[in-house]
Write an enzyme that holds these catalytic residues in place. Structure first.
Site, PDB file in Angstrom:
ATOM      1  N   ASP A 123      73.842   8.894  66.307  1.00  8.70           N
ATOM      2  CA  ASP A 123      74.397   8.944  67.669  1.00  8.70           C
ATOM      3  C   ASP A 123      74.244   7.627  68.422  1.00  8.70           C
ATOM      4  O   ASP A 123      73.922   7.605  69.607  1.00  8.70           O
ATOM      5  CB  ASP A 123      73.730  10.080  68.481  1.00  8.70           C
TER       6      ASP A 123
ATOM      7  N   GLY B  51      76.765   5.139  68.301  1.00  4.81           N
ATOM      8  CA  GLY B  51      78.061   4.490  68.535  1.00  4.81           C
ATOM      9  C   GLY B  51      78.636   3.769  67.327  1.00  4.81           C
ATOM     10  O   GLY B  51      79.319   2.761  67.473  1.00  4.81           O
ATOM     11  N   LYS B  52      78.370   4.323  66.137  1.00  2.00           N
ATOM     12  CA  LYS B  52      78.941   3.702  64.938  1.00  2.00           C
ATOM     13  C   LYS B  52      80.467   3.756  64.950  1.00  2.00           C
ATOM     14  O   LYS B  52      81.132   2.820  64.517  1.00  2.00           O
ATOM     15  CB  LYS B  52      78.434   4.412  63.665  1.00  2.00           C
ATOM     16  N   GLY B  53      81.019   4.860  65.461  1.00  2.00           N
ATOM     17  CA  GLY B  53      82.476   5.022  65.531  1.00  2.00           C
ATOM     18  C   GLY B  53      83.095   3.916  66.376  1.00  2.00           C
ATOM     19  O   GLY B  53      84.114   3.334  66.018  1.00  2.00           O
TER      20      GLY B  53
ATOM     21  N   ALA C  84      78.059  15.021  60.587  1.00  2.00           N
ATOM     22  CA  ALA C  84      78.190  13.841  61.440  1.00  2.00           C
ATOM     23  C   ALA C  84      79.174  14.098  62.575  1.00  2.00           C
ATOM     24  O   ALA C  84      79.950  15.045  62.532  1.00  2.00           O
ATOM     25  CB  ALA C  84      78.675  12.663  60.605  1.00  2.00           C
ATOM     26  N   GLY C  85      79.131  13.250  63.564  1.00  2.00           N
ATOM     27  CA  GLY C  85      80.109  13.318  64.650  1.00  2.00           C
ATOM     28  C   GLY C  85      80.445  11.904  65.068  1.00  2.00           C
ATOM     29  O   GLY C  85      79.558  11.124  65.382  1.00  2.00           O
ATOM     30  N   HIS C  86      81.705  11.544  64.989  1.00  2.00           N
ATOM     31  CA  HIS C  86      82.105  10.188  65.357  1.00  2.00           C
ATOM     32  C   HIS C  86      83.036  10.267  66.548  1.00  2.00           C
ATOM     33  O   HIS C  86      83.981  11.044  66.541  1.00  2.00           O
ATOM     34  CB  HIS C  86      82.849   9.496  64.211  1.00  2.00           C
TER      35      HIS C  86
ATOM     36  N   GLN D   4      74.872   9.527  60.220  1.00  2.00           N
ATOM     37  CA  GLN D   4      73.467   9.796  60.556  1.00  2.00           C
ATOM     38  C   GLN D   4      72.724   8.479  60.842  1.00  2.00           C
ATOM     39  O   GLN D   4      73.343   7.581  61.376  1.00  2.00           O
ATOM     40  CB  GLN D   4      72.785  10.607  59.442  1.00  2.00           C
TER      41      GLN D   4
ATOM     42  N   THR E 112      67.991  14.313  56.814  1.00  2.00           N
ATOM     43  CA  THR E 112      69.158  14.903  56.182  1.00  2.00           C
ATOM     44  C   THR E 112      69.018  14.676  54.674  1.00  2.00           C
ATOM     45  O   THR E 112      67.991  14.170  54.219  1.00  2.00           O
ATOM     46  CB  THR E 112      70.472  14.339  56.782  1.00  2.00           C
TER      47      THR E 112
ATOM     48  N   ASP F 132      75.313   0.161  79.602  1.00  2.00           N
ATOM     49  CA  ASP F 132      75.783   0.516  80.957  1.00  2.00           C
ATOM     50  C   ASP F 132      74.980   1.674  81.546  1.00  2.00           C
ATOM     51  O   ASP F 132      74.694   1.706  82.741  1.00  2.00           O
ATOM     52  CB  ASP F 132      77.283   0.849  80.935  1.00  2.00           C
TER      53      ASP F 132
HETATM   54  P1  IMP Z   1      71.556  18.345  58.371  1.00  2.00           P
HETATM   55  O1  IMP Z   1      72.105  17.027  58.010  1.00  2.00           O
HETATM   56  O2  IMP Z   1      72.575  19.271  58.986  1.00  2.00           O
HETATM   57  O3  IMP Z   1      70.804  19.000  57.234  1.00  2.00           O
HETATM   58  O4  IMP Z   1      70.467  18.123  59.522  1.00  2.00           O
HETATM   59  C1  IMP Z   1      69.217  17.489  59.257  1.00  2.00           C
HETATM   60  C2  IMP Z   1      68.730  16.715  60.470  1.00  2.00           C
HETATM   61  O5  IMP Z   1      69.576  15.599  60.706  1.00  2.00           O
HETATM   62  C3  IMP Z   1      68.746  17.509  61.778  1.00  2.00           C
HETATM   63  O6  IMP Z   1      67.658  17.079  62.561  1.00  2.00           O
HETATM   64  C4  IMP Z   1      70.049  17.097  62.435  1.00  2.00           C
HETATM   65  O7  IMP Z   1      70.021  17.241  63.827  1.00  2.00           O
HETATM   66  C5  IMP Z   1      70.129  15.653  62.020  1.00  2.00           C
HETATM   67  N1  IMP Z   1      71.526  15.138  61.939  1.00  2.00           N
HETATM   68  C6  IMP Z   1      72.400  15.356  60.940  1.00  2.00           C
HETATM   69  N2  IMP Z   1      73.555  14.718  61.182  1.00  2.00           N
HETATM   70  C7  IMP Z   1      73.398  14.047  62.346  1.00  2.00           C
HETATM   71  C8  IMP Z   1      74.236  13.166  63.115  1.00  2.00           C
HETATM   72  O8  IMP Z   1      75.358  12.848  62.755  1.00  2.00           O
HETATM   73  N3  IMP Z   1      73.702  12.688  64.274  1.00  2.00           N
HETATM   74  C9  IMP Z   1      72.437  12.995  64.670  1.00  2.00           C
HETATM   75  N4  IMP Z   1      71.620  13.799  63.991  1.00  2.00           N
HETATM   76  C10 IMP Z   1      72.088  14.338  62.837  1.00  2.00           C
HETATM   77 MG    MG Z   2      77.410  10.412  65.198  1.00  2.00          MG
END
Ligand code: IMP
Ligand code: MG
Length: 334
Positions: free
Chosen positions: A17, A19-21, A45-47, A172, A187, A282
């Site tokens: 989280d 800001g890689k995207g 993941a979330g981008h 991640q 993860t 910011d």
């Molecule tokens: P999993 O990857 O769903 O097994 O989650 C394992 C751990 O990694 C947990 O603490 C999640 O909150 C964290 N995690 C997995 N993917 C992300 C991500 O993209 N951003 C932030 N935390 C993540």
């Molecule tokens: Mg992300």
């Protein structure tokens, strides 16, 4: 045969989280990459990408696709078929070309069984994203998994050709890595930049490694390094609200803490970061309080400039390969 000219890597130096995207988008605009690839993880993941005044979100697909670049989901990724099809549809609806996205035939498939097991056994205990990631990687290692080549339509599969200029987009973060994170609060994949080589990139082809972090730390999920009591800290929770620190994938409130510079420098060193980008500048400026941990001590600074020069000085002292440090705002469009 066309060969790889070089590969640049974007990797997170903290807990995700950061800001890689956004950095990926900026790099894709500046350089003429032939491919943008993801090397690890799945739709956990979330981008977030800002483009032409709009905010786009993806979970599985590399964000290079928004700039018309071929986008590869690599062999060490895990793929949820429904999530993939949904994202391809999302691209189409928004006027982007879904045919640019290809999946390695060697990637492993996440099944409904994996998701159920994650929800039942791990979600609460480890704060996972409930996307079936750990059970899928467990099957992969036990050699009982399903491959993309067995379950995805041929037209979605990558021909495994990689050439020219390549950008590898991490998912991640360093401290979520299966080997370098705070196990078992991690993860199940390799989030460190060397993982990018799993795409078929020889290590000596890596040119730059952009390490991303924020000017404060956040943690999504369970981790004793981020005790829940931090959520009750009035100052830190105010900072979290100001920075809209909620997970892109889970919507969960992220636990916020002051930047741990010791951990960031360690991550930069082991990652081999050549450039460092601190995001959410910011937000912290707006907040107007500047603190960080260095050598296990909480230090406070009166001014933003004092805070950033302190960080830059420590980076110079611990230099390693780093030759560029940047502080960047969150909201600006790039
Ligand atoms: P999993 O990857 O769903 O097994 O989650 C394992 C751990 O990694 C947990 O603490 C999640 O909150 C964290 N995690 C997995 N993917 C992300 C991500 O993209 N951003 C932030 N935390 C993540
Ligand atoms: Mg992300």
């Amino acid at each position: 045969m066309k060969t790889i000219e070089y590969a640049d890597v974007v990797a997170d130096l903290s807990w995700g989280d950061t800001g890689k995207g956004k950095i990926t988008s900026a790099l894709v605009k500046k350089n003429s990459y032939d491919f943008v690839c993801r090397w690890a993880g799945g739709n956990n993941a979330g981008h977030t990408v800002f483009l032409n005044g709009k905010r786009y979100k993806t979970h599985l697909i590399p964000s290079g696709v928004f700039h018309g670049v071929r986008s590869i989901i690599g062999p060490a990724c895990v793929v949820n078929r429904d999530a993939l099809l949904k994202e391809l549809e999302y691209l189409k609806e928004n006027g982007f070309d879904p045919s640019l996205v290809k999946v390695s035939p060697r990637a492993h498939m996440v099944t409904a069984i994996h998701i159920n097991e994650d929800k039942k056994k791990l979600a609460k205990k480890l704060g996972t994203t409930s996307k079936g990631i750990a059970p899928c990687y467990a099957d992969k290692m036990a050699r009982s998994g399903w491959l993309a080549k067995d379950l995805l339509p041929k037209e979605l599969l990558w021909d495994e050709k990689l050439y020219g200029k390549v950008l590898c987009e991490g998912a991640q973060g360093f401290y979520l890595d299966i080997d370098y994170g705070n196990y078992p609060y991690v993860t199940s994949s390799t989030t460190l930049p060397y993982g990018a080589c799993s795409l078929g990139i020889p290590p000596q082809k890596i040119r730059k490694i952009y390490g991303t972090c924020k000017v404060y730390d956040t943690r999504s999920g369970v981790d004793p390094l981020f005790p829940k009591t931090l959520l009750d800290d009035p100052e830190l929770s105010e900072l979290g609200e100001l920075g809209k620190e909620y997970g892109v994938t889970t919507g969960r409130r992220r636990i916020v803490n002051w930047l741990n510079l010791d951990m960031m420098l360690n991550a930069a060193k082991i990652s081999g970061a050549t450039d460092i980008v601190f995001n959410k500048a910011d937000i912290l400026k707006k907040f107007g309080k500047y603190k960080l941990y260095y050598q296990d001590e909480l230090r406070e600074f009166a001014e933003w400039d004092e805070f950033t020069s302190y960080i830059s000085d420590q980076i110079v002292d611990n230099r390693g390969l780093i030759n560029n440090v940047r502080f960047s705002g969150h909201a600006e469009e790039i």
